[in-house]
Structure formats: C-alpha cells, structure tokens
Scaffold this motif. Structure first.
Motif, PDB file in Angstrom:
ATOM      1  N   THR A  37       1.102  -1.054   0.495  1.00 52.02           N
ATOM      2  CA  THR A  37       0.015  -0.185  -0.017  1.00 52.02           C
ATOM      3  C   THR A  37       0.628   1.255   0.271  1.00 52.02           C
ATOM      4  O   THR A  37       0.770   2.528  -0.745  1.00 52.02           O
ATOM      5  CB  THR A  37      -1.141  -0.374   1.162  1.00 52.02           C
ATOM      6  OG1 THR A  37      -1.495  -0.688   1.212  1.00 52.02           O
ATOM      7  CG2 THR A  37      -1.410   1.026   1.150  1.00 52.02           C
ATOM      8  N   VAL A  50      -2.285   1.575 -13.998  1.00 50.83           N
ATOM      9  CA  VAL A  50      -0.747   1.428 -14.787  1.00 50.83           C
ATOM     10  C   VAL A  50      -0.963   1.825 -15.905  1.00 50.83           C
ATOM     11  O   VAL A  50      -0.517   2.833 -16.885  1.00 50.83           O
ATOM     12  CB  VAL A  50      -0.213   0.444 -14.514  1.00 50.83           C
ATOM     13  CG1 VAL A  50       1.614   0.695 -15.418  1.00 50.83           C
ATOM     14  CG2 VAL A  50       0.662   0.680 -13.215  1.00 50.83           C
ATOM     15  N   ARG A  77       3.896   2.904  -8.560  1.00 55.01           N
ATOM     16  CA  ARG A  77       3.188   3.346 -10.155  1.00 55.01           C
ATOM     17  C   ARG A  77       3.478   4.684 -10.851  1.00 55.01           C
ATOM     18  O   ARG A  77       3.252   5.128 -11.977  1.00 55.01           O
ATOM     19  CB  ARG A  77       1.826   3.844  -9.644  1.00 55.01           C
ATOM     20  CG  ARG A  77       1.014   3.622 -11.481  1.00 55.01           C
ATOM     21  CD  ARG A  77      -0.297   3.305 -11.144  1.00 55.01           C
ATOM     22  NE  ARG A  77      -0.875   3.929  -9.821  1.00 55.01           N
ATOM     23  CZ  ARG A  77      -1.663   4.164  -8.143  1.00 55.01           C
ATOM     24  NH1 ARG A  77      -1.874   2.823  -8.092  1.00 55.01           N
ATOM     25  NH2 ARG A  77      -1.963   4.912  -7.880  1.00 55.01           N
ATOM     26  N   ARG A  78       3.742   5.652 -10.260  1.00 51.39           N
ATOM     27  CA  ARG A  78       4.386   6.978 -10.728  1.00 51.39           C
ATOM     28  C   ARG A  78       6.264   7.109 -11.186  1.00 51.39           C
ATOM     29  O   ARG A  78       6.216   7.343 -12.405  1.00 51.39           O
ATOM     30  CB  ARG A  78       4.751   7.654  -9.719  1.00 51.39           C
ATOM     31  CG  ARG A  78       3.515   8.384  -8.987  1.00 51.39           C
ATOM     32  CD  ARG A  78       4.007  10.402  -7.846  1.00 51.39           C
ATOM     33  NE  ARG A  78       2.479   9.984  -7.299  1.00 51.39           N
ATOM     34  CZ  ARG A  78       2.162   9.664  -5.920  1.00 51.39           C
ATOM     35  NH1 ARG A  78       3.639   9.106  -5.269  1.00 51.39           N
ATOM     36  NH2 ARG A  78       1.536   9.219  -5.356  1.00 51.39           N
ATOM     37  N   PRO A  93       1.978   3.805  -4.875  1.00 58.58           N
ATOM     38  CA  PRO A  93       1.701   4.498  -5.878  1.00 58.58           C
ATOM     39  C   PRO A  93       2.909   5.033  -6.178  1.00 58.58           C
ATOM     40  O   PRO A  93       3.326   5.470  -7.678  1.00 58.58           O
ATOM     41  CB  PRO A  93       0.701   5.560  -4.551  1.00 58.58           C
ATOM     42  CG  PRO A  93      -0.284   4.623  -3.962  1.00 58.58           C
ATOM     43  CD  PRO A  93       0.926   3.366  -3.388  1.00 58.58           C
ATOM     44  N   MET A 123      -6.775   6.284  -4.772  1.00 61.65           N
ATOM     45  CA  MET A 123      -6.245   4.180  -5.095  1.00 61.65           C
ATOM     46  C   MET A 123      -7.055   3.809  -6.160  1.00 61.65           C
ATOM     47  O   MET A 123      -8.369   3.517  -5.398  1.00 61.65           O
ATOM     48  CB  MET A 123      -6.075   3.646  -4.108  1.00 61.65           C
ATOM     49  CG  MET A 123      -5.363   2.772  -3.961  1.00 61.65           C
ATOM     50  SD  MET A 123      -3.425   2.934  -3.612  1.00 61.65           S
ATOM     51  CE  MET A 123      -2.482   2.918  -2.993  1.00 61.65           C
TER      52      MET A 123
END
Lengths: 370, 530
Positions: free
Chosen positions: A159, B24, A166-167, A163, B16
């Motif tokens: 978690t 993605v 992904r960035r 993110p 999220m």
C-alpha cells in the motif's frame, strides 16, 4: 538446422535456406538488399557475421523455448526476491545506530522521542529479538507473498510503495523509450565522422560526470523559472512529468549515444555496408536498414542497462523535482530505517531490472543478429 | 441548528485505483500521449492554494501527523495559542479549575459539528482524548491525567497532581479533536474527520492532502476555498516552487534560499522568530566540560553575531540567551546576556588550569584541551556553524574535531556516553509553552535525547515544579525568571542562535502573519491578491 556460432569454416557449404542475409537474395529489389552476398560466408581478412536462425525452429519448439524463458525468468525473480531481501536485511542490520530510535523519530518526530516510545517500538517490531528469527519470519511471509507492514506508517508495504512505484513506472515508460530514441538517433548521426565520434565520447564523459541533480536544476531554472513553461517540481499532472522525464532521458540517453556511435562506427566498417553504398543507396537507408541492424546487439543490451540507470537516477531526480516515486520512497525508508519498505521497494526495483534483463536476453537470443 | 456545508462537488482527487495493473496501463498511456492533458489535481493556476512544507503525513494518528492537520486548519484543539503565546478558547468555550487544581472543566462551544455533520459532543471529545493519551508518542502522556470524562456537556479532566500547564498540552497537535467516524474498531485513525474550517477531500499517500472549505454557519467564508498541501522535503525545491509560481505558500525555507527569494520580485518573503534554538549540548560527565569556567570560555569564544549575519543571513538570530525575545514572559531584562569576549575566555581557561601549549592548544597536566563536536546535516546550516565555532575555539586554545552524523544519532551517543558536545536545534514549541521542552530536557527523570548529559539543578527543578503547579501569575513569573537565570548562569547548554520561520507567499495571495508556535498557516485568513 542450427548454424554454428562464431567464426565459420571457410569451406562451409550451407544451403541458402539455412543462411540469412539482411534482405532478399540476389535478383530482388536492389534498394532493399545487400546484393545477395552470403553473409554466412567468411571472407579472409574481414570480420565474420553469424546469424541466429530464429525462423528455423518450429512453432512448438518456439513455445517450448518461450516456456523455458518464462521459467528462467520466474526462477531469477524468486532468487532475486530472496537474495535482495536478505541483502537489505543484512545491510540494515549492519548500519550503525538504533533501528527502534530511527523508527520512533520517523513516526513521532526526532524531538518527541522518549525512552518509552522507543522501547515500545522495539517491542512492537520485535527488534529486541535476535536477527535470525526475525529474518525467518520475514522469509516465511515472503513465501506467502506478504512483505509485511511499514514500521513507520503501519500500513501494508505494498500500500505504501504501490503509488510511488506506479509514478516511477510512468516516468520510466516515458523516459526510457525517449532515451533510446535520443541515444540511437544521435549516436548514428555522430558515427558518420571522426569529429562526431569525438563528440560522442565527450557526451559519454559528460553523462558519466554530470550529476543528474545538476541537470535537473538547470532544466528547472530555464524551463520553469526563467521561461515559466513547466512546473519546477511536484506531481499530479502530465506537465509535472516533463522535466523529470527529460532529465532521466538525458541521464540514460547520453550514455547510449556513445555506445551507439561506437557500434554504428564498427558496423559501418563491414563489407556489406560498403556494398550498400556502392549500390548507391541513400545514406539514411544505409544507416537505418544496414548499419543499425548490425549495431543493434550492444545497443539493445545497453538500452536495457539504461533502464537500470534510469531507476537508479530516479532516486535523485525524484528528490530534485519533489516527485514522490519509488526512488524517493526508498531514500525515505532508508533514513527512517523502515526495513520492510526498504525490502519491498528494493525487491520491486530488482524485479523490474531482472525483467528488463530477461527481455534483453530474449531479444538478443531470438531476434537479433549477433 | 443545522451545520452549513459547502456541497459543491469535490475537487479531482488522486484516488487509489481498484486495479493497479489497469491503472498503470491507463496512466501510462495518458502519460505518453497526454502531454498537456491534466490528469490530477489542479495546479496553482487553477484557483487552488498550493501549500508546500517539508512534513510528510507518516500516519493519521494525532501523535504522528496531528500538526499537519492543525496547521492546515482541518483540525482544532480545545485550547489554542494566539501569536502572543496567550492561550485562547479553541473548540472549548471556556475552562476552569477547582481550587485544588486537580479537576479541570472545559465547556464546549455550542452548535459545533464534525465534518461528517455529527455534533461535537463532550463524549466524542472525551473518547478522542482518551484514545490519544493511550497512544505511544502523544504529548498528553506527559500529563498526570487520572481520567477524562464527560459531565453535563463538559469535558472534565482529573489529574493525579496539580498541573497548571494542562491547557498548553491540550493545545498541542497531539490533542486535536477527531470525530467518532475517524476511528476504526481498534481505535486506530482511519480518516480525518475533525472540526476545522477545512475538511479533507483527498489524500495521496504521505505526500499530498487536498482540503475544501466548509461554509461557516456564521461569519464570512474563507476566501480560499480549496487547498492542496504537498510535502516537499528539500528546502531549495520549495523555494523554487514559489519562484516558479507552482506554490502559493512555502514554509521553512532555508536562509540562503530565502535570501535569494528576497532579491526576486515574484514573491513575498516573511520571516519571524520561532521558539527554536540552536545550542551546543554538553556531556558534563566528561572533563573538562564539568568545569563551569570551561563552559563559559566556550560560550565567550563564540561569535554569534558574526554567524547570524554571515551564515544565517539574519543579525537578529544571534542568541544572547536560550529563549528568543518574543517570548516576553520568559525574558528577564535584568539577566546579563551572553556575549563574545575571547580574551575573557582565555582568562577563564587559565583560571581553570589550562595554559597555551607550543601549538597554541591549551594543556594541563600534559593533556591537550581537545574535544569532539557532533552535528548533523539534517539542518544544512549546522555543519557550517560548527566549522565557524571550531575556528573560534581554536583561537582561544581549544582543539575541536567535528563529527558529522544524523540528528537521530544524538540520543544514541548520549546514551552510550560517546557524546562530548553536540550542536543541535531544539524546539520549545512542542506545546505552546517552553516549559514542556525545558521539563523534558532538564527535569524529567528519563530525559529525552536533546539535553546535556550529567547536569541537574535543584533550583531549576524546584522552579519548574512551582511553575507547573501554581496558577498565580506572580509566582509563575518568578519561576520563569529562576529557570532562565539558572540556565544562563550554569550553561548546561550553550545557546548559539534562534530560528526564524521563513515563509514565502506567491503574488497570487496577500501575505498573512505567521504563527510563531506553528499551530496554523493562517489559511482561513489568506485572501487572493487583487
């Protein structure tokens, strides 16, 4: 039938079917052929050119090969998973200082530390136990696909790092192809002259010596502060990606320029290129359809290494541009001694690199002349 | 009475995604082909106030990140300090204590609601405070609370001993009041549902928060309707973001960046002293630091004014005592200030038996006066200040080696006894009263990692005890003067300089006053520039 790899015997008499050339055999359109020269034949004094016969295998054999490659990739990933996790664990254990103290400082602020809070964290995280049982527990969880929870935020590691990962991948998906395009095109152009080769060497030296944060700050000063075209830092929109992506493109692309220029220069010495030029093909076609395929193997290999450079450079670039990707998450985790996040982030990066290397191997094995 | 809420659709959020793989792919495609297409929240140009600060949201628990939500005017406390350090009503309307000082009663303001429209009840506040004080790391744990209960619509705090500084602890960020829906079944904080003029509309991991203004039942609505908070750890990057117009409010700017920004035209820079001091902490168990004359010599050798001018770019930052002058109640005009006098320092060293050796370094009994100074690069100015002091101490005959590390190492080197001197920065705003940090550093039986080692003063302990027990203003003033006087005379730490909070505003907004205790960024008072 598989052709031998390496310098072939002068007397080899392979059938035309088993030989491949860059294009069609003699008699076809001369603009797309190498005059039908049997490149499998070695001419004295000239470098050999040996082809990998990707079309020789049958469909089932191809599937089997793909299956083997997949199995190899899975094995590599599993090995990397354990090795990287163990290495991270060992390295964080070896770091000086008190992990519980670091975690407490990250959780509550360094100035709010109390003995009670530090000891509470030590007990909660099991840091008062020897390293071996702690590592065994982590390993057991890993085999169940669980890398644990962050020591600082108490959230599951995935978690926390999802993110940012992904960035960073979004950044890499832009910067990596751009760096290949930039590096290959500029490399081929520079390979055409001695001055160009020298320039490529200079660019390679610049790439090796110029820290990515300097590049980032310079780009930000010009395009964000002076011109006001782009945001200087932050995230959340496509425009925020531009400067970090350009910086990473330069980081990985400049190195590729030198590799491409050297490879293209070497390839251009091959007799087939001389033949192509003798036929009067335009130089762009010679470069695109004859030199580039010959120069491809080292370029492809290095392009995939560039992905590793890119992920490595991301840690710095993300900090300069306040872009919260996996690199900056990893730096934060190291500072906070958040071992589960360090392991999770490192494993994620390692799997990306292994995947990239496997792809590079696959392309080199199945699709490219060596 | 019903609460009035802004029911406008929430701003775009970084949410999220349910399927990471799909996200993605989608974002990647957008990223590649969508140059110029906004995918996320608005930038400064879109009428959203963008605030950048160094602090990430490392958890939702008040002890971890309560200060972020307090500063963003999302959460409130029962009591709040004003810019003069005077405690004012916050979520409570008034408070009173019994004659014995053991029972405190906080009456809540009427008609207050949490962001989810549930009314603010005494029981909700009590549940929140009880959860907070049971949490590791919360400042409320330092208060001798026996029980917090709801009685007749008021919050009643029962203490085991008189503790006059209770309101200051209730004004700390660890004491923010969260609504019942903030908590999960295990009383962990899952979301921030509070009472401030702004509510949280989105969070993006540790780095981003988006808030939207509530429309107040009475009075004017804030001019700033939407806020985007972004944690940017690098100070220079924060400065550049304001410079480039990517942020409207950047806090905690480093001196060099602030200096550069002041020369520019695109932004306004406001600075104000805050209750944070740089000082040299000492290990008084180590000779010769146990000798007051040596400590005084170390202090007299430091050119604070020069460092403040040349390194900190603010002449007013030179500290002539531990606490900065804006804390007027703590300032005793009769107390002699710290000064710079290298000759006096040399005299003191000679009195202490240290005479200059052939290389200029003082010696006694064949031993050189050689010490080690630890400092960290977490605050970039500290190593530079340490080098300046090293030269100044060398000038009076004290050889000092500098050891660079992380500030988090200080508690460790204090504990293992390897610390001799450490140049550190220490806040006196953990609660809106310096007594909180003073008590932690010099009185607490388990002092934390920020004070000197091996120093105790009965006079100071008695004064702190008096200060925390009595509510009588004159007694409290006397106790403050005693505390400040003991610290100045005995130099358990050697003050160097005070901190400034440096804030830069973009041209899109009118600058507002800075809260020295950093409990708010003043967002409700910010107006868009005309």
């Amino acid at each position: 039938m598989t052709l031998p790899v390496g310098r072939r015997a002068k007397t080899t008499a392979a059938s035309p079917v088993e030989h491949r050339s860059f294009g069609v055999m003699a008699g076809a359109d001369p603009r797309s052929t190498t005059c039908g020269v049997d490149l499998g034949t070695v001419v004295d004094g000239l470098p050999p050119l040996v082809m990998t016969p990707c079309r020789a295998s049958t469909r089932s054999a191809g599937l089997a090969a793909c299956g083997r490659a997949l199995a190899r990739w899975l094995l590599r990933c599993a090995a990397v998973l354990v090795a990287v996790g163990a290495l991270c664990f060992a390295m964080t254990e070896a770091l000086p200082g008190d992990t519980a103290q670091r975690v407490a400082a990250a959780r509550y602020g360094a100035e709010n530390l109390t003995t009670a809070s530090v000891e509470g964290i030590r007990g909660d995280l099991g840091l008062d136990r020897p390293w071996a049982p702690r590592f065994a527990v982590w390993l057991g969880m890993l085999f169940q696909g669980d890398v644990g929870v962050s020591a600082v935020t108490a959230r599951p590691v995935w978690t926390d790092i999802g993110p940012p990962l992904r960035r960073t991948m979004m950044l890499a998906v832009i910067a990596w192809p751009a760096s290949i395009l930039f590096g290959v095109v500029l490399g081929v152009v520079l390979a055409r002259s001695r001055a160009g080769l020298a320039a490529a060497q200079l660019l390679g030296a610049v790439a090796a010596g110029l820290p990515s944060y300097v590049t980032g700050i310079l780009l930000g000063s010009v395009f964000a502060i002076a011109l006001g075209w782009l945001p200087v830092a932050g995230y959340g929109s496509a425009s925020h990606l531009v400067l970090p992506a350009i910086t990473l493109t330069l980081v990985a692309g400049l190195r590729l320029v030198l590799v491409t220029a050297r490879a293209a220069h070497d390839a251009s010495q091959h007799p087939s290129i001389g033949f192509a030029r003798m036929k009067g093909l335009p130089e762009t076609e010679v470069a695109a359809f004859h030199i580039l395929p010959l120069a491809a193997p080292p370029v492809i290999a290095y392009a995939f290494i560039g992905l590793a450079f890119l992920l490595e450079g991301a840690a710095v670039v993300e900090t300069v541009f306040a872009y919260p990707g996996i690199g900056s998450a990893l730096v934060d985790a190291v500072l906070a001694r958040d071992v589960p996040v360090i392991q999770g982030a490192t494993i994620a990066i390692a799997i990306l690199v292994v995947t990239a290397n496997s792809l590079a191997d696959g392309i080199a094995r199945f699709g490219v002349a060596r | 009475m019903n609460p009035t809420l802004n029911l406008a659709p929430p701003m775009p959020r970084c949410v999220m995604p349910t399927s990471p793989a799909m996200a993605v792919t989608r974002r990647t495609l957008f990223g590649v082909v969508g140059a110029g297409v906004w995918m996320g929240p608005a930038r400064a140009q879109d009428g959203v106030l963008v605030v950048v600060s160094p602090w990430e949201v490392r958890g939702l628990d008040p002890a971890q990140s309560g200060y972020v939500f307090l500063r963003l005017s999302v959460a409130e406390t029962l009591v709040r300090p004003d810019t003069e350090c005077i405690l004012r009503p916050g979520l409570s309307e008034r408070w009173e204590t019994d004659a014995d000082g053991l029972t405190w009663r906080f009456s809540l303001q009427a008609d207050r609601y949490f962001h989810d429209l549930t009314p603010v009840s005494a029981q909700a506040v009590v549940d929140c405070l009880n959860t907070s004080r049971a949490t590791t790391g919360n400042t409320l744990r330092r208060v001798p609370i026996e029980a917090v209960v709801a009685e007749a619509g008021a919050v009643v705090v029962r203490l085991s001993r008189p503790f006059a500084t209770l309101p200051a602890y209730l004004a700390a960020s660890g004491s923010i009041i969260l609504g019942p829906s903030s908590y999960n079944a295990q009383r962990g904080v899952e979301r921030i549902v509070a009472t401030g003029p702004y509510r949280v509309t989105g969070m993006d991991g540790r780095h981003g928060i988006e808030t939207q203004a509530m429309t107040p039942a009475t009075g004017n609505a804030p001019a700033v309707r939407r806020v985007r908070y972004q944690a940017v750890t690098d100070g220079e990057t924060r400065a550049r973001m304001v410079e480039a117009g990517d942020a409207d409010l950047a806090v905690n700017l480093p001196p060099v960046s602030a200096d550069r920004l002041r020369r520019g035209r695109a932004e306004r820079v406001v600075s104000m002293p805050i209750p944070r001091a740089r000082y040299v902490a000492l290990n008084l168990n180590v000779a010769p630091l146990d000798d007051l004359r040596v400590r005084q010599a170390l202090s007299l050798a430091i050119d604070r004014a020069g460092a403040a001018r040349a390194i900190l770019r603010n002449p007013d930052a030179a500290a002539d005592r531990l606490l900065p002058p804006f804390l007027r109640e703590w300032r005793d005009p009769a107390m002699p200030p710290l000064r710079t006098d290298p000759d006096a320092a040399r005299r003191l060293l000679r009195e202490a038996g240290w005479s200059p050796g052939p290389n200029g370094i003082c010696q006694r009994d064949g031993r050189s006066l050689s010490l080690e100074l630890f400092t960290s690069a977490n605050r970039p100015e500290l190593p530079i200040l340490a080098e300046a002091m090293q030269a100044q101490w060398r000038d009076i005959g004290i050889e000092v080696r500098i050891r660079l590390g992380d500030s988090e190492d200080i508690p460790r080197i204090r504990a293992d006894g390897s610390m001799q001197m450490a140049l550190i920065a220490r806040t006196y705003a953990q609660i809106p009263d310096p007594i909180g940090s003073i008590n932690d550093d010099f009185v607490s039986p388990s002092p934390n990692g920020w004070a000197s080692v091996g120093w105790r003063s009965e006079a100071l302990e008695n004064a702190v005890q008096r200060y925390t027990v009595t509510a009588d203003p004159s007694e409290r003033t006397a106790a403050r003067q005693t505390i400040a006087g003991v610290l100045q005379a005995e130099l358990p730490v050697i003050p160097h300089s005070w901190y400034d909070q440096v804030v830069a505003f973009s041209r899109r907004v009118d600058p507002v006053a800075i809260d020295p205790f950093e409990t708010t960024y003043g967002i409700p008072d910010i107006n868009w520039a005309r």
